[in-house]
Design a protein around this motif. Structure first.
Motif, PDB file in Angstrom:
ATOM      1  N   ARG A 215      56.393  60.489 -80.115  1.00  0.00           N
ATOM      2  CA  ARG A 215      56.616  60.880 -78.719  1.00  0.00           C
ATOM      3  C   ARG A 215      56.797  62.390 -78.628  1.00  0.00           C
ATOM      4  O   ARG A 215      56.311  63.025 -77.715  1.00  0.00           O
ATOM      5  N   SER A 216      57.506  62.966 -79.617  1.00  0.00           N
ATOM      6  CA  SER A 216      57.800  64.396 -79.492  1.00  0.00           C
ATOM      7  C   SER A 216      56.560  65.257 -79.737  1.00  0.00           C
ATOM      8  O   SER A 216      56.389  66.273 -79.094  1.00  0.00           O
ATOM      9  N   VAL A 217      55.676  64.856 -80.636  1.00  0.00           N
ATOM     10  CA  VAL A 217      54.496  65.702 -80.865  1.00  0.00           C
ATOM     11  C   VAL A 217      53.308  65.351 -79.981  1.00  0.00           C
ATOM     12  O   VAL A 217      52.426  66.173 -79.779  1.00  0.00           O
ATOM     13  N   ALA A 218      53.288  64.121 -79.463  1.00  0.00           N
ATOM     14  CA  ALA A 218      52.063  63.712 -78.766  1.00  0.00           C
ATOM     15  C   ALA A 218      52.301  62.835 -77.547  1.00  0.00           C
ATOM     16  O   ALA A 218      51.343  62.344 -76.953  1.00  0.00           O
ATOM     17  N   GLY A 219      53.587  62.655 -77.149  1.00  0.00           N
ATOM     18  CA  GLY A 219      53.890  61.683 -76.091  1.00  0.00           C
ATOM     19  C   GLY A 219      53.048  61.833 -74.836  1.00  0.00           C
ATOM     20  O   GLY A 219      52.576  60.856 -74.264  1.00  0.00           O
ATOM     21  N   CYS A 220      52.830  63.083 -74.401  1.00  0.00           N
ATOM     22  CA  CYS A 220      52.141  63.268 -73.116  1.00  0.00           C
ATOM     23  C   CYS A 220      50.622  63.364 -73.283  1.00  0.00           C
ATOM     24  O   CYS A 220      49.909  63.581 -72.302  1.00  0.00           O
ATOM     25  N   ARG A 221      50.124  63.179 -74.509  1.00  0.00           N
ATOM     26  CA  ARG A 221      48.690  63.357 -74.732  1.00  0.00           C
ATOM     27  C   ARG A 221      47.915  62.068 -74.443  1.00  0.00           C
ATOM     28  O   ARG A 221      48.356  60.973 -74.763  1.00  0.00           O
ATOM     29  N   GLN A 267      39.580  60.924 -83.632  1.00  0.00           N
ATOM     30  CA  GLN A 267      39.805  62.262 -83.078  1.00  0.00           C
ATOM     31  C   GLN A 267      41.273  62.655 -83.061  1.00  0.00           C
ATOM     32  O   GLN A 267      41.603  63.787 -82.783  1.00  0.00           O
ATOM     33  N   LEU A 268      42.162  61.672 -83.326  1.00  0.00           N
ATOM     34  CA  LEU A 268      43.584  61.941 -83.124  1.00  0.00           C
ATOM     35  C   LEU A 268      44.045  63.195 -83.864  1.00  0.00           C
ATOM     36  O   LEU A 268      44.786  64.011 -83.334  1.00  0.00           O
ATOM     37  N   PHE A 269      43.579  63.342 -85.106  1.00  0.00           N
ATOM     38  CA  PHE A 269      44.078  64.466 -85.898  1.00  0.00           C
ATOM     39  C   PHE A 269      43.491  65.804 -85.455  1.00  0.00           C
ATOM     40  O   PHE A 269      44.099  66.843 -85.661  1.00  0.00           O
ATOM     41  N   ASP A 270      42.309  65.768 -84.820  1.00  0.00           N
ATOM     42  CA  ASP A 270      41.777  67.013 -84.260  1.00  0.00           C
ATOM     43  C   ASP A 270      42.499  67.326 -82.964  1.00  0.00           C
ATOM     44  O   ASP A 270      42.778  68.473 -82.641  1.00  0.00           O
ATOM     45  N   GLN A 271      42.808  66.263 -82.226  1.00  0.00           N
ATOM     46  CA  GLN A 271      43.456  66.452 -80.927  1.00  0.00           C
ATOM     47  C   GLN A 271      44.899  66.930 -81.109  1.00  0.00           C
ATOM     48  O   GLN A 271      45.385  67.750 -80.344  1.00  0.00           O
ATOM     49  N   PRO A 273      46.999  68.604 -83.859  1.00  0.00           N
ATOM     50  CA  PRO A 273      47.050  69.219 -85.189  1.00  0.00           C
ATOM     51  C   PRO A 273      48.396  69.037 -85.894  1.00  0.00           C
ATOM     52  O   PRO A 273      48.435  69.015 -87.122  1.00  0.00           O
ATOM     53  N   GLU A 274      49.493  68.864 -85.127  1.00  0.00           N
ATOM     54  CA  GLU A 274      50.804  68.652 -85.790  1.00  0.00           C
ATOM     55  C   GLU A 274      50.743  67.423 -86.700  1.00  0.00           C
ATOM     56  O   GLU A 274      51.328  67.403 -87.781  1.00  0.00           O
ATOM     57  N   LEU A 275      50.024  66.394 -86.260  1.00  0.00           N
ATOM     58  CA  LEU A 275      49.932  65.179 -87.089  1.00  0.00           C
ATOM     59  C   LEU A 275      49.052  65.426 -88.312  1.00  0.00           C
ATOM     60  O   LEU A 275      49.331  64.929 -89.394  1.00  0.00           O
ATOM     61  N   LYS A 276      48.017  66.221 -88.108  1.00  0.00           N
ATOM     62  CA  LYS A 276      47.115  66.517 -89.235  1.00  0.00           C
ATOM     63  C   LYS A 276      47.858  67.292 -90.326  1.00  0.00           C
ATOM     64  O   LYS A 276      47.626  67.100 -91.520  1.00  0.00           O
ATOM     65  N   GLU A 277      48.787  68.165 -89.882  1.00  0.00           N
ATOM     66  CA  GLU A 277      49.535  68.952 -90.866  1.00  0.00           C
ATOM     67  C   GLU A 277      50.496  68.088 -91.686  1.00  0.00           C
ATOM     68  O   GLU A 277      51.005  68.531 -92.707  1.00  0.00           O
ATOM     69  N   ASP A 278      50.743  66.876 -91.227  1.00  0.00           N
ATOM     70  CA  ASP A 278      51.677  65.983 -91.933  1.00  0.00           C
ATOM     71  C   ASP A 278      51.007  65.143 -93.015  1.00  0.00           C
ATOM     72  O   ASP A 278      51.672  64.348 -93.677  1.00  0.00           O
ATOM     73  N   ILE A 279      49.683  65.258 -93.117  1.00  0.00           N
ATOM     74  CA  ILE A 279      48.978  64.447 -94.124  1.00  0.00           C
ATOM     75  C   ILE A 279      48.119  65.366 -95.003  1.00  0.00           C
ATOM     76  O   ILE A 279      47.929  66.529 -94.655  1.00  0.00           O
TER      77      ILE A 279
END
Ligand SMILES: O=C(O)CCC(=O)C(=O)O
Length: 406
Positions: A215-221, A267-271, A273-279
């Protein structure tokens, strides 16, 4: 919100002359004229409604083009036009002290551009959505406190956890060397569970993935969501929802309706990037023949009970489990004739058999097909060789990441 426009205008070109608007002759001159009018309005005084109206004309016109014929045949120029329409709409929404609701609309507009459009001006929509998101985060701090208590209210699910018979269990190995993975599993195309190879991921450490974190990194996306517990069901469909809406509806069942859905997409990880940096890409991918850029990284986030029917894919796969556990069955491509793939072109890679409740009259050979199975736990990575049939059922709230590589 007053500072918002100054942050957005700082990433826009400083004047009209430096604002690029070049299109091939695929795009009608009347559309280019409208785009130029939007550009001119960006750098001059006019009303908010006039700016919004012109941006909407661009969006409606290009949307029509994006939705005519098959997606593959849509000319990229129209996807660029759509992205410009999104950019002009975002600018119109955010220019004059926008309300919280208008900022959310602007976030959604950026996401639509990122999902349906093509990158323009050094991916400016990605830059702007980050600015907008930090604004949204500021204004939703209090709400997050409230979300926190809701997370505790998720009811504990009692999944049907299959007992894995030892002789059918997928073998497990701890951090093999590149060479032994190559010789023992990759070359002979044998499935294996790799343990200890993603322990360093921030998704399992610094930022453990959870509902609150998401929710904090992507809730409103706004993201694409698969609705229904399996894609072979009649009532299965795809839609766009914000991550918060998805969590409320499908994870927390706030509507009171037991619904099932999967946030499954590449596309989630391109959309976000905070999540992409976690993997991290597993090192073993370097043994492949393809480029790193050709690796597709998919997110699979959903409640317990979500099923991916038995299917096969044309690439090698590392399925990494981050949150929750999944029951997985694997069948060799050599046994395809016992698995009854659908006849249709669209589903020819998918079996008609309900793996955990097979109809033995319709599919008598299925019981004869040998298989391997496992319960994949957080921190484990399953290697699925190319074209190996796999069936996946999440046993609880689950977040996995898969890497398709060649
Ligand atoms: O985790 C799932 O539900 C499906 C994963 C999958 O099919 C894949 O990664 O190819």
């Amino acid at each position: 919100m007053a500072m918002l426009w100054s942050k957005i205008s700082a990433v826009l070109p400083p004047n009209e002359e430096q604002f690029p608007l070049q299109f091939s002759d695929k795009v009608e001159s009347s559309v280019v004229e409208m785009l130029k009018r939007c550009r001119q309005q960006l750098y001059s005084d006019t009303t908010r409604s006039s700016r919004l109206l012109n941006a909407q004309i661009i969006l409606d016109f290009s949307w029509e083009k994006l939705n005519t014929g098959t997606w593959r045949d849509v000319d990229k120029e129209w996807r660029r036009v759509y992205s410009y329409g999104c950019l002009f709409k975002v600018a119109a929404l955010c220019r004059e002290d926008p309300s919280a609701d208008e900022v959310l609309q602007a976030v959604k507009t950026c996401d639509m551009g990122l999902l349906m459009g093509a990158a323009i001006m050094d991916d400016i929509l990605q830059v702007i959505v980050r600015i907008l998101q930090s604004e949204v985060r500021k204004s939703t701090k209090d709400e997050e406190e409230c979300e926190h208590s809701q997370v505790k209210r998720i009811k504990i699910e009692c999944p049907r956890v299959p007992v894995i018979k030892e002789e059918l269990a997928v073998p497990r190995i701890k951090c093999p060397s590149l060479e032994s993975f190559n010789t023992d599993y990759l070359l002979p195309l044998k499935p294996v569970i790799l343990e200890g190879i993603i322990d360093h991921w921030p998704a399992l450490n610094q930022h453990p993935w959870s509902i609150e974190y998401l929710r904090s990194v992507a809730g409103c996306r706004t993201v694409p969501v698969e609705v229904g517990s399996r894609y072979t069901d009649e009532e299965w469909s795809q839609t766009l929802l914000t991550v918060n809406e998805f969590i409320d509806r499908y994870i927390l069942n706030k509507d009171g309706v037991k619904a099932s859905g999967y946030l499954a997409q590449h596309q989630l990880f391109d959309q976000i990037p905070e999540l992409k940096e976690d993997i991290r890409l597993p090192d073993y991918c370097c043994l492949g023949e393809g480029d790193e850029d050709d690796i597709t990284v998919n997110a699979w986030f959903g409640p317990g009970g979500t099923v991916s029917p038995l299917h096969q894919d044309p690439q090698l796969n590392f399925l990494a489990q981050v949150v929750g556990s999944k029951y997985i069955r694997l069948y060799s491509p050599e046994d395809t004739d016992k698995l009854y793939p659908h006849q249709s072109q669209l589903l020819h890679n998918t079996s008609q058999v309900e793996v955990e409740n097979p109809d033995s009259e319709r599919f008598p050979e299925f019981a004869k097909a040998p298989y391997l199975e496992c319960v994949l736990q957080p921190g484990e990575v399953l290697f699925i060789p190319v074209r190996h049939w796999h069936y996946v059922r999440s046993l609880e709230l689950s977040f996995s990441v898969s890497f398709w590589w060649s």
